[in-house]
Design an enzyme around this catalytic site. Structure first.
Site, PDB file in Angstrom:
ATOM      1  N   ASP A  33       0.803  -1.233   0.000  1.00 51.11           N
ATOM      2  CA  ASP A  33       0.000   0.000   0.000  1.00 51.11           C
ATOM      3  C   ASP A  33       0.828   1.270   0.000  1.00 51.11           C
ATOM      4  OD1 ASP A  33       0.971   0.109   2.590  1.00 51.11           O
ATOM      5  OD2 ASP A  33      -0.984  -0.105   3.558  1.00 51.11           O
ATOM      6  N   ASP A 146       0.876 -10.963   6.340  1.00 54.18           N
ATOM      7  CA  ASP A 146       0.466 -10.242   5.140  1.00 54.18           C
ATOM      8  C   ASP A 146       1.748  -9.805   4.435  1.00 54.18           C
ATOM      9  OD1 ASP A 146      -1.418  -9.226   3.412  1.00 54.18           O
ATOM     10  OD2 ASP A 146      -1.902  -7.470   4.614  1.00 54.18           O
TER      11      ASP A 146
END
Length: 290
Positions: A33, A146
């Site tokens: 991100d 993640d």
């Protein structure tokens, strides 16, 4: 208080377990991100002498030294550095970084810790990856890793549009990211290798399950983040068995006494009976917090 040798020996497995860090089974996801990693904030965990929170970068992907700088995903100037992409060490081992949630722990216990993941499903089953925890996420479940992979999906927050001119929802799907290796061709040069890694070493695996254990961080990982925990030296080396795992002693060789050779008359054949064999039985984490 003094303990007898017998008592100390009995307590040794508990001491080893306490120093061994987290281990177990877990899940993986992927993201990228471009936001400031959560473990880049100061004061969250005990650092080794001379170490710093996770290195972050400015919008031009240059190191930013102010750990208190606000995230670019919240109107600030701090972003994730592109060199926190994964890479292959060899055909069966890779290094990288991840947003992490370890059951029973917190950022105080996992920020900048390293974990050896052994993939247990999908095309990468049997391969290993050592990741350093640089982030976490409010929607990560226990024992979730993640993995930071360029093109892996931005999730809730998206700093990649500001930093690299990515589409408004990031590259590909918001969750999961791009769907083919060829999509990496149009990525910024700094992110291409990490994007290709997903389809080369990682073989396009889609959220494989893992077994994991905390290990001492390889220097190659801490060199990029500049982050090392004060207790990292107490973690076991990568490749060692988890604490509590059974050890198998190598049996001592058994001396074999040869049967005496019996001479038989030349005219009298010797019959050798074959013994009847006896059967043997044995009992034998998605979107980071900004």
């Amino acid at each position: 208080m003094q303990f007898s040798t017998k008592t100390l020996v009995a307590l040794l497995p508990y001491f080893l377990q306490a120093n061994a860090g987290a281990s177990g089974t877990g899940t993986t996801t992927r993201y990228w991100d471009c936001c400031k990693p959560s473990c880049a904030w100061p004061g969250k965990f005990n650092l080794a002498a001379g170490s710093n929170p996770v290195q972050m970068c400015d919008i031009k992907d240059q190191p930013l030294m102010d750990s208190n700088a606000a995230s670019g995903c919240a109107g600030g100037q701090a972003y994730q550095c592109s060199n926190e992409s994964p890479w292959a060490v060899d055909d069966n081992l890779a290094y990288g970084y991840a947003a992490v949630n370890i059951a029973g722990g917190s950022e105080a216990s996992w920020c900048c810790a390293c974990y050896e993941l052994t993939f247990t499903s999908g095309a990468v089953a049997g391969k290993k990856m050592i990741v350093q925890a640089t982030n976490t996420g409010s929607d990560l479940s226990g024992n979730q890793f993640d993995i930071s992979i360029p093109g892996g999906g931005v999730g809730i927050f998206n700093g990649c549009t500001n930093m690299f001119g990515a589409p408004s929802s990031g590259w590909g799907q918001q969750y999961g990211g791009i769907a083919s290796r060829s999509s990496c061709d149009g990525f910024p040069a700094a992110l291409k290798d990490g994007c290709y890694w997903r389809y080369d070493w990682f073989m396009g695996a889609d959220n494989p399950s893992v077994s994991f254990k905390q290990v001492a961080c390889p220097a190659a990982l801490t060199a990029k983040t500049g982050c090392a925990r004060a207790d990292d030296s107490g973690a076991p080396a990568a490749g060692s068995p988890p604490a509590g795992a059974p050890t198998h002693a190598t049996p001592s060789p058994v001396a074999v006494t040869p049967y005496p050779v019996v001479s038989s008359p030349a005219a009298q054949p010797t019959t050798i009976s074959t013994p009847t064999p006896v059967a043997s039985t044995s009992s034998s984490v998605y979107t980071p917090v900004v």
